[in-house]
Enzyme design. Structure first.
Site, PDB file in Angstrom:
ATOM      1  N   GLU A 161       0.789  -1.229   0.000  1.00  0.00           N
ATOM      2  CA  GLU A 161       0.000   0.000   0.000  1.00  0.00           C
ATOM      3  C   GLU A 161       0.823   1.282   0.000  1.00  0.00           C
ATOM      4  O   GLU A 161       0.705   2.118   0.883  1.00  0.00           O
ATOM      5  CB  GLU A 161      -0.996  -0.013   1.176  1.00  0.00           C
ATOM      6  N   ASN A 165      -9.452   2.293  -1.455  1.00  0.00           N
ATOM      7  CA  ASN A 165     -10.133   2.961  -0.346  1.00  0.00           C
ATOM      8  C   ASN A 165     -11.253   3.883  -0.812  1.00  0.00           C
ATOM      9  O   ASN A 165     -11.848   4.589   0.003  1.00  0.00           O
ATOM     10  CB  ASN A 165      -9.129   3.762   0.487  1.00  0.00           C
ATOM     11  N   HIS A 206     -21.142  -2.693   6.270  1.00  0.00           N
ATOM     12  CA  HIS A 206     -19.969  -2.151   5.592  1.00  0.00           C
ATOM     13  C   HIS A 206     -20.350  -1.646   4.196  1.00  0.00           C
ATOM     14  O   HIS A 206     -19.987  -0.538   3.806  1.00  0.00           O
ATOM     15  CB  HIS A 206     -18.893  -3.238   5.503  1.00  0.00           C
ATOM     16  N   ARG A 212      -2.678   0.745  -4.489  1.00  0.00           N
ATOM     17  CA  ARG A 212      -3.602   0.012  -3.631  1.00  0.00           C
ATOM     18  C   ARG A 212      -4.518   0.963  -2.861  1.00  0.00           C
ATOM     19  O   ARG A 212      -5.620   0.597  -2.476  1.00  0.00           O
ATOM     20  CB  ARG A 212      -2.820  -0.890  -2.667  1.00  0.00           C
TER      21      ARG A 212
HETATM   22 ZN    ZN Z   1     -14.633  -2.519   1.952  1.00  0.00          ZN
END
Ligand code: ZN
Ligand code: ADP
Length: 347
Positions: free
Chosen positions: A224, A232, A249, A228
């Site tokens: 990351e 997010n 989520h 990567r």
């Molecule tokens: Zn997720």
């Protein structure tokens, strides 16, 4: 059953596609293996666990915590597990996260593999080697990056997946499409949740494509440092909302993606925010909700992506092309406030 191998910097992950859980014994030695699952999956697929060593956990993110990891470790000791033992997490993201975490710390690290059983775990959580637990309000605050030895895909396990869990998986699928794959976005736009669930061929195509997208990103940037971070998208606000409100989520990330799309329109002239919103709605995800800016910002500013006074926020340039933009942390509450007045002009 097809077998593919993905090579990451430190290790290779064998990926079995179109496999059947009843054949797990052909890739691991039953005597050395300990399965970790949750009560729901165990009940729904009981015969498949017969004659295996099994540790069964209570289902739910609230158990993805250190005391559960300690309880697993105590059971491993009681079962006389050793350095040659293999842990196999059979479940959704909670099970794969905690199994990978325990396997990485037990006796300084033993081998592990995953059988993802939720759509979310199949397209996202089980791929990439991030394993960890939550600490209080902070999700995934403690953990390690370590790749599993294998991923074992049995699509028939999805038959028992509760209705509301499907949208959770689609939130990540839509995320992948937004940041990296415009043609996946148009494919999803032409369908909806009900149609895809019924179409097994299309579903396995979508799963395999997302597996490819996620492993491709991880392979390029396992630890990351760059690309990567794109994954997010929707997650900075999403994680904060998830801890402060009763949201899954996927629901939280959906709201986060709608905000990030709006912000992309404001800052980068992104033109397709309405399309993103519509696709999310077609896969059963919420797109607009009111929230308390102060409460949410308190959590958001603790995000692991923060670098002192700025934060790397994932925005869209166009559909299928995400970009990382550094924003001053102190400006975020203003954007959130403006966004809330945009979706709710009366307030
Ligand atoms: Zn997720
Ligand atoms: P995630 O959404 O990250 O995959 P969980 O591991 O909490 O998170 O899984 C979501 C829920 O779905 C849990 O209650 C879990 O027990 C349940 N579940 C996951 N896969 C299946 C399945 N194939 N059949 C029945 N229930 C499942």
């Amino acid at each position: 059953m097809k077998k593919k191998t993905f090579r990451f910097s430190s290790s290779a992950v064998d990926i079995y596609l179109g496999a059947s859980l009843s054949k797990l014994g052909t890739i691991v030695d039953k005597k050395k293996t300990i399965l970790v699952t949750d009560e729901n999956i165990f009940k729904a697929h009981k015969p498949k666990f017969r004659n295996w060593n099994v540790i069964t956990l209570k289902p739910g993110e609230e158990y993805k915590i250190q005391p559960t990891a300690d309880a697993i470790i105590e059971q491993l000791i009681a079962m006389e597990a050793d350095r040659q033992s293999i842990l196999v997490g059979i479940g959704g993201g909670v099970i794969t996260d905690i199994t990978g975490y325990v396997a990485s710390i037990f006796m300084r690290g033993i081998a592990f593999g995953f059988v993802p059983t939720s759509l979310l775990a199949m397209v996202d959580a089980s791929i990439g080697g991030k394993n960890g637990i939550d600490v209080g309000e902070y999700k995934n605050m403690v953990g390690v990056i370590r790749q599993p030895s294998f991923l074992f895909y049995d699509y028939s396990l999805l038959k028992t997946l509760p209705q509301k869990e499907w949208s959770n998986g689609f939130a990540e699928i839509i995320k992948h499409a937004c940041i990296l794959d415009r043609s996946l976005f148009t494919l999803l736009e032409a369908q909806d949740l009900g149609k895809v669930i019924k179409n097994k061929k299309l579903l396995s195509t979508i799963i395999e494509r997302n597996l490819q997208i996620k492993s491709g990103v991880v392979k390029k940037d396992e630890f990351e440092k760059g690309d990567r971070k794109l994954l997010n998208f929707g997650h900075t606000l999403g994680h904060a909302l998830e801890t402060q409100y009763e949201l899954t989520h996927g629901q939280a990330v959906s709201l986060g993606m709608v905000f990030a799309s709006w912000l992309s329109a404001q800052l980068n002239g992104f033109k397709d925010a309405a399309r993103v919103e519509e696709v999310l709605a077609n896969y059963g995800l919420p797109t607009r909700a009111d929230f308390d800016v102060d409460k949410v910002f308190k959590i958001l500013k603790m995000d692991k992506k923060r670098v002192s006074k700025t934060m790397n926020y994932v925005l869209l340039e166009k559909l299928g092309k995400g970009k990382i933009q550094s924003l001053p942390v102190e400006e975020i509450p203003t954007y959130l406030q403006r966004y809330l007045s945009f979706i709710n002009p009366k307030k």
